[in-house]
Motif scaffolding. Structure first.
Motif, PDB file in Angstrom:
ATOM      1  N   LEU A   5       0.836  -1.199   0.000  1.00  0.00           N
ATOM      2  CA  LEU A   5       0.000   0.000   0.000  1.00  0.00           C
ATOM      3  C   LEU A   5       0.874   1.253   0.000  1.00  0.00           C
ATOM      4  N   PHE A   6       1.934   1.225   0.809  1.00  0.00           N
ATOM      5  CA  PHE A   6       2.882   2.340   0.846  1.00  0.00           C
ATOM      6  C   PHE A   6       3.486   2.580  -0.537  1.00  0.00           C
ATOM      7  N   LEU A   7       3.912   1.497  -1.212  1.00  0.00           N
ATOM      8  CA  LEU A   7       4.471   1.627  -2.560  1.00  0.00           C
ATOM      9  C   LEU A   7       3.454   2.227  -3.526  1.00  0.00           C
ATOM     10  N   GLY A   8       2.220   1.781  -3.409  1.00  0.00           N
ATOM     11  CA  GLY A   8       1.172   2.304  -4.282  1.00  0.00           C
ATOM     12  C   GLY A   8       0.925   3.784  -4.063  1.00  0.00           C
ATOM     13  N   VAL A   9       0.894   4.205  -2.804  1.00  0.00           N
ATOM     14  CA  VAL A   9       0.683   5.625  -2.491  1.00  0.00           C
ATOM     15  C   VAL A   9       1.858   6.456  -2.983  1.00  0.00           C
ATOM     16  N   MET A  10       3.083   6.001  -2.722  1.00  0.00           N
ATOM     17  CA  MET A  10       4.268   6.736  -3.187  1.00  0.00           C
ATOM     18  C   MET A  10       4.284   6.825  -4.717  1.00  0.00           C
ATOM     19  N   GLY A  11       3.918   5.742  -5.363  1.00  0.00           N
ATOM     20  CA  GLY A  11       3.848   5.746  -6.817  1.00  0.00           C
ATOM     21  C   GLY A  11       2.802   6.719  -7.339  1.00  0.00           C
ATOM     22  N   THR A  12       1.654   6.782  -6.660  1.00  0.00           N
ATOM     23  CA  THR A  12       0.602   7.711  -7.053  1.00  0.00           C
ATOM     24  C   THR A  12       1.067   9.155  -6.907  1.00  0.00           C
ATOM     25  N   LEU A  13       1.780   9.460  -5.826  1.00  0.00           N
ATOM     26  CA  LEU A  13       2.310  10.819  -5.633  1.00  0.00           C
ATOM     27  C   LEU A  13       3.335  11.166  -6.711  1.00  0.00           C
ATOM     28  N   GLU A  14       4.226  10.237  -7.023  1.00  0.00           N
ATOM     29  CA  GLU A  14       5.222  10.476  -8.073  1.00  0.00           C
ATOM     30  C   GLU A  14       4.561  10.579  -9.449  1.00  0.00           C
ATOM     31  N   LEU A  15       3.524   9.784  -9.680  1.00  0.00           N
ATOM     32  CA  LEU A  15       2.790   9.852 -10.943  1.00  0.00           C
ATOM     33  C   LEU A  15       2.107  11.211 -11.081  1.00  0.00           C
ATOM     34  N   ALA A  16       1.505  11.709  -9.997  1.00  0.00           N
ATOM     35  CA  ALA A  16       0.867  13.028 -10.012  1.00  0.00           C
ATOM     36  C   ALA A  16       1.895  14.116 -10.322  1.00  0.00           C
ATOM     37  N   ALA A  18       4.715  13.722 -12.032  1.00  0.00           N
ATOM     38  CA  ALA A  18       5.101  13.582 -13.435  1.00  0.00           C
ATOM     39  C   ALA A  18       4.035  14.177 -14.353  1.00  0.00           C
ATOM     40  N   ILE A  19       2.768  13.934 -14.043  1.00  0.00           N
ATOM     41  CA  ILE A  19       1.679  14.487 -14.853  1.00  0.00           C
ATOM     42  C   ILE A  19       1.684  16.013 -14.760  1.00  0.00           C
ATOM     43  N   ARG A  20       1.850  16.540 -13.544  1.00  0.00           N
ATOM     44  CA  ARG A  20       1.899  17.995 -13.357  1.00  0.00           C
ATOM     45  C   ARG A  20       3.056  18.614 -14.151  1.00  0.00           C
ATOM     46  N   LEU A  21       4.216  17.952 -14.125  1.00  0.00           N
ATOM     47  CA  LEU A  21       5.351  18.456 -14.890  1.00  0.00           C
ATOM     48  C   LEU A  21       5.064  18.452 -16.387  1.00  0.00           C
ATOM     49  N   ARG A  22       4.456  17.385 -16.901  1.00  0.00           N
ATOM     50  CA  ARG A  22       4.158  17.303 -18.333  1.00  0.00           C
ATOM     51  C   ARG A  22       3.120  18.332 -18.758  1.00  0.00           C
ATOM     52  N   ILE A  23       2.130  18.591 -17.906  1.00  0.00           N
ATOM     53  CA  ILE A  23       1.055  19.512 -18.271  1.00  0.00           C
ATOM     54  C   ILE A  23       1.487  20.975 -18.140  1.00  0.00           C
ATOM     55  N   SER A  24       2.093  21.324 -17.000  1.00  0.00           N
ATOM     56  CA  SER A  24       2.365  22.746 -16.761  1.00  0.00           C
ATOM     57  C   SER A  24       3.836  23.066 -16.531  1.00  0.00           C
ATOM     58  N   GLY A  25       4.703  22.079 -16.667  1.00  0.00           N
ATOM     59  CA  GLY A  25       6.120  22.323 -16.458  1.00  0.00           C
ATOM     60  C   GLY A  25       6.752  23.075 -17.615  1.00  0.00           C
ATOM     61  N   ARG A  93      12.920  17.202 -13.335  1.00  0.00           N
ATOM     62  CA  ARG A  93      13.223  15.828 -13.728  1.00  0.00           C
ATOM     63  C   ARG A  93      13.842  15.856 -15.127  1.00  0.00           C
ATOM     64  N   ILE A  94      14.588  14.803 -15.431  1.00  0.00           N
ATOM     65  CA  ILE A  94      15.036  14.603 -16.802  1.00  0.00           C
ATOM     66  C   ILE A  94      13.788  14.296 -17.616  1.00  0.00           C
ATOM     67  N   ASN A  95      13.616  14.988 -18.715  1.00  0.00           N
ATOM     68  CA  ASN A  95      12.382  14.903 -19.486  1.00  0.00           C
ATOM     69  C   ASN A  95      12.482  13.857 -20.595  1.00  0.00           C
ATOM     70  N   THR A  96      12.628  12.607 -20.171  1.00  0.00           N
ATOM     71  CA  THR A  96      12.573  11.470 -21.093  1.00  0.00           C
ATOM     72  C   THR A  96      11.583  10.475 -20.522  1.00  0.00           C
ATOM     73  N   GLU A 102       8.967   5.965 -15.522  1.00  0.00           N
ATOM     74  CA  GLU A 102       9.250   4.586 -15.120  1.00  0.00           C
ATOM     75  C   GLU A 102       9.002   4.314 -13.631  1.00  0.00           C
ATOM     76  N   VAL A 103       9.589   5.105 -12.755  1.00  0.00           N
ATOM     77  CA  VAL A 103       9.448   4.855 -11.314  1.00  0.00           C
ATOM     78  C   VAL A 103       7.997   4.964 -10.846  1.00  0.00           C
ATOM     79  N   PRO A 104       7.254   6.030 -11.204  1.00  0.00           N
ATOM     80  CA  PRO A 104       5.866   6.092 -10.743  1.00  0.00           C
ATOM     81  C   PRO A 104       5.024   4.910 -11.215  1.00  0.00           C
ATOM     82  N   ILE A 105       5.197   4.529 -12.471  1.00  0.00           N
ATOM     83  CA  ILE A 105       4.380   3.434 -12.995  1.00  0.00           C
ATOM     84  C   ILE A 105       4.740   2.113 -12.318  1.00  0.00           C
TER      85      ILE A 105
END
Length: 125
Positions: A5-16, A18-25, A93-96, A102-105
């Motif tokens: 569960l901890f891994l899932g929550v951390m992944g969700t935060l990192e995914l959020a 990454a999405i924020r960076l792609r949209i408004s970064g 983040r490096i933008n590749t 990779e890590v969030p997913i």
């Protein structure tokens, strides 16, 4: 179960993030200023890169690549795409694909996926 569960929550935060960076970064080119080689699990070699970039005001920032997965983009001095938060240029983040996603997913997949498999196994007992 708590760990997955901890891994899932951390992944969700990192995914959020990454999405924020792609949209408004803001996307800029950075430069690799340091490469460290670190022994990884099972004797593998990982490279951790320190990247430096300038924000839109000309202020210099740097960060250490948080994905030490062996993906190597070149020696010191090579340009590399960077994306940083508009409101907080020190968050970058490096933008590749491999470095941004990779890590969030993986965390979300192993966290929630592993947790659901464990819960399913417990419920079948």
């Amino acid at each position: 179960m708590a760990f997955t569960l901890f891994l899932g929550v951390m992944g969700t935060l990192e995914l959020a993030k990454a999405i924020r960076l792609r949209i408004s970064g803001i996307q800029v080119m950075g430069v690799i200023v340091e490469v460290r080689e670190v022994s990884g699990a099972e004797g593998g070699l990982m490279r951790i890169m320190k990247v430096q970039y300038e924000d839109t005001t000309g202020e210099s920032h740097s960060f250490q690549d948080n994905v030490a997965n062996g993906v190597y983009h070149g020696p010191v001095g090579v340009g590399i795409p960077v994306v940083y938060e508009r409101s907080n240029p020190s968050v970058a983040r490096i933008n590749t694909i491999d470095h941004l996603w990779e890590v969030p997913i993986l965390l979300v997949t192993f966290g929630f996926g592993g947790g659901s498999l464990m819960l399913n196994a417990i419920c079948k007992r």
